[in-house]
Design an enzyme around this catalytic site. Structure first.
Site, short mmCIF file in Angstrom:
data_model
loop_
_atom_site.label_atom_id
_atom_site.label_comp_id
_atom_site.label_asym_id
_atom_site.label_seq_id
_atom_site.Cartn_x
_atom_site.Cartn_y
_atom_site.Cartn_z
N ARG A 28 -7.97 11.97 11.19
CA ARG A 28 -7.50 12.93 10.18
C ARG A 28 -6.18 13.56 10.59
O ARG A 28 -5.90 14.71 10.22
CB ARG A 28 -8.55 14.03 9.91
N ARG A 32 -4.82 18.43 6.24
CA ARG A 32 -4.65 19.82 5.81
C ARG A 32 -4.11 20.76 6.86
O ARG A 32 -3.63 21.83 6.53
CB ARG A 32 -6.00 20.36 5.31
N ARG A 41 0.47 18.37 -1.30
CA ARG A 41 -0.76 18.47 -2.10
C ARG A 41 -0.53 19.31 -3.36
O ARG A 41 -1.17 19.07 -4.39
CB ARG A 41 -1.86 19.09 -1.24
N ASP A 78 -9.53 6.76 1.85
CA ASP A 78 -10.88 7.30 1.97
C ASP A 78 -11.85 6.15 2.09
O ASP A 78 -11.58 5.06 1.57
CB ASP A 78 -11.24 8.17 0.77
N TYR A 155 -23.54 7.33 0.11
CA TYR A 155 -22.75 7.98 -0.95
C TYR A 155 -23.15 7.45 -2.32
O TYR A 155 -23.33 8.21 -3.28
CB TYR A 155 -21.26 7.73 -0.72
#
Length: 353
Positions: A28, A32, A41, A78, A155
């Site tokens: 990651r 963020r 973003r 993803d 998922y």
């Protein structure tokens, strides 16, 4: 020290060369905690836009490369990205993660799924990976990544993230034939996707089985391990020289079983001491990890000590330095910079420590 400087440093570790310091990247690492990412973003609020518009995904993937020069640059994407290409509708909700609607709950839905054809359903992957290779050249290694069959099935069946995994476990224990069929279809499409990423420029591919750590060891052997193995075996048939990394979250009790799946490198999380992981996996298995992401909230002295402790325990062959999982969103960016700086000077720091 042995080796060829024209081969990217991370690839040299993946081949088992003895190195002065371990190569370093961070899961990651595009994301963020970086101001550059948060600014982007605002312009592209949807995750699918950020990951599926090539020029945006390229920019995001390269933000940490420009800032920190890691030894690995990973495709910004993803694990659920390929699902629509199999006939499973999904979206990624900001702050909540993937939403699968309708979730897979019947054999009829499983039967309707079709093999992935990445060239058609994922046309953005090739330009992203090609651009990353062109940008980093031999100064870094381009990593691709995919989700593992169990986690993608979880998922697809749960419909979203879960704390209990009760719906997929209910299917596993009451209708196993349906789940096995779903896992087979997912495995074959994931193998196709891994091979496609390699053909497009990925030099190493990491498979994330984020939810397999929620299985008991015997259920891991039934529902996760055979399908991880199925993916790795198919990829090795056509791309035997591309290193494959396996990550299972919460894998402390599963390390030996993970090795049976056939990865080249096992990601070790911070719940296992790196020296213990090395003993349990044996000298031939390469490892990645395993700093607790929370360490990056500490002082620089603390961060440095933990990095050097991990490197000492892992040894100078077959180790890629990383966090045990992804960098946390509110991690101070200057501490990430210090992590990379320390890792790159580890040989000098260890010599004086």
């Amino acid at each position: 020290m042995t080796g060829s400087p024209q081969i990217p440093y991370l690839l040299r570790a993946a081949r088992g060369e003895v190195l002065d310091r371990p190569p370093v990247w961070m899961m990651r690492q595009a994301g963020r905690y970086m101001k550059a990412y948060r600014d982007l973003r605002e312009k592209y609020p949807s995750f699918r836009e950020r990951s599926e518009i090539p020029e945006v995904a390229i920019e995001v993937s390269l933000q940490p490369w420009r800032a920190f020069k890691p030894d690995g640059v990973i495709l910004f994407s993803d694990i659920v990205t390929p699902l629509p290409g199999m006939g499973i509708d999904m979206d990624i909700a900001e702050g909540k993660g993937p939403i699968i609607d309708p979730p897979i709950r019947s054999m009829e839905q499983v039967d309707r799924l079709h093999p992935l054809e990445p060239e058609e359903s994922l046309p953005f992957i090739k330009p992203i990976l090609k651009a990353l290779r062109e940008e980093v050249k031999n100064e870094s290694t381009v990593l691709g990544f995919v989700g593992a069959p169990w986690t993608l099935a979880a998922y697809a069946v749960e419909g979203k993230g879960s704390k209990t995994y009760s719906i997929i476990k209910s299917m596993a224990f009451s209708e196993p034939a349906m789940l096995h069929k779903l896992l087979e279809k997912l495995s074959d499409s994931i193998a196709t996707y891994v091979r496609y990423q390699i053909d497009c420029g990925a030099q190493v591919v990491q498979m994330f089985d984020s939810w397999a750590g929620q299985l008991s060891p015997q259920d891991y052997e039934t529902f996760a391990l055979p399908y991880q193995k199925r993916v790795f075996e198919q990829v090795k048939q056509t791309h035997p020289d591309t290193p494959l990394i396996l990550l299972v979250s919460g894998s402390a009790g599963l390390l030996e079983r993970m090795a049976q799946a056939g990865p080249d490198i096992i990601n070790v999380d911070w719940t296992v001491d790196m020296a213990d992981a090395r003993k349990r996996l044996g000298p031939d298995m390469k490892v990645q990890g395993n700093l607790d992401p929370g360490v990056l909230y500490g002082s620089q002295d603390f961060i440095r000590d933990r990095i050097l402790d991990t490197i000492r325990k892992a040894g100078n062959r077959g180790h890629i330095l990383n966090l045990g999982h992804g960098v946390l969103p509110n991690t101070p960016e200057e501490n990430v910079a210090f992590f990379f700086e320390t890792a790159k000077n580890a040989d000098k720091l260890l010599a004086t420590a």
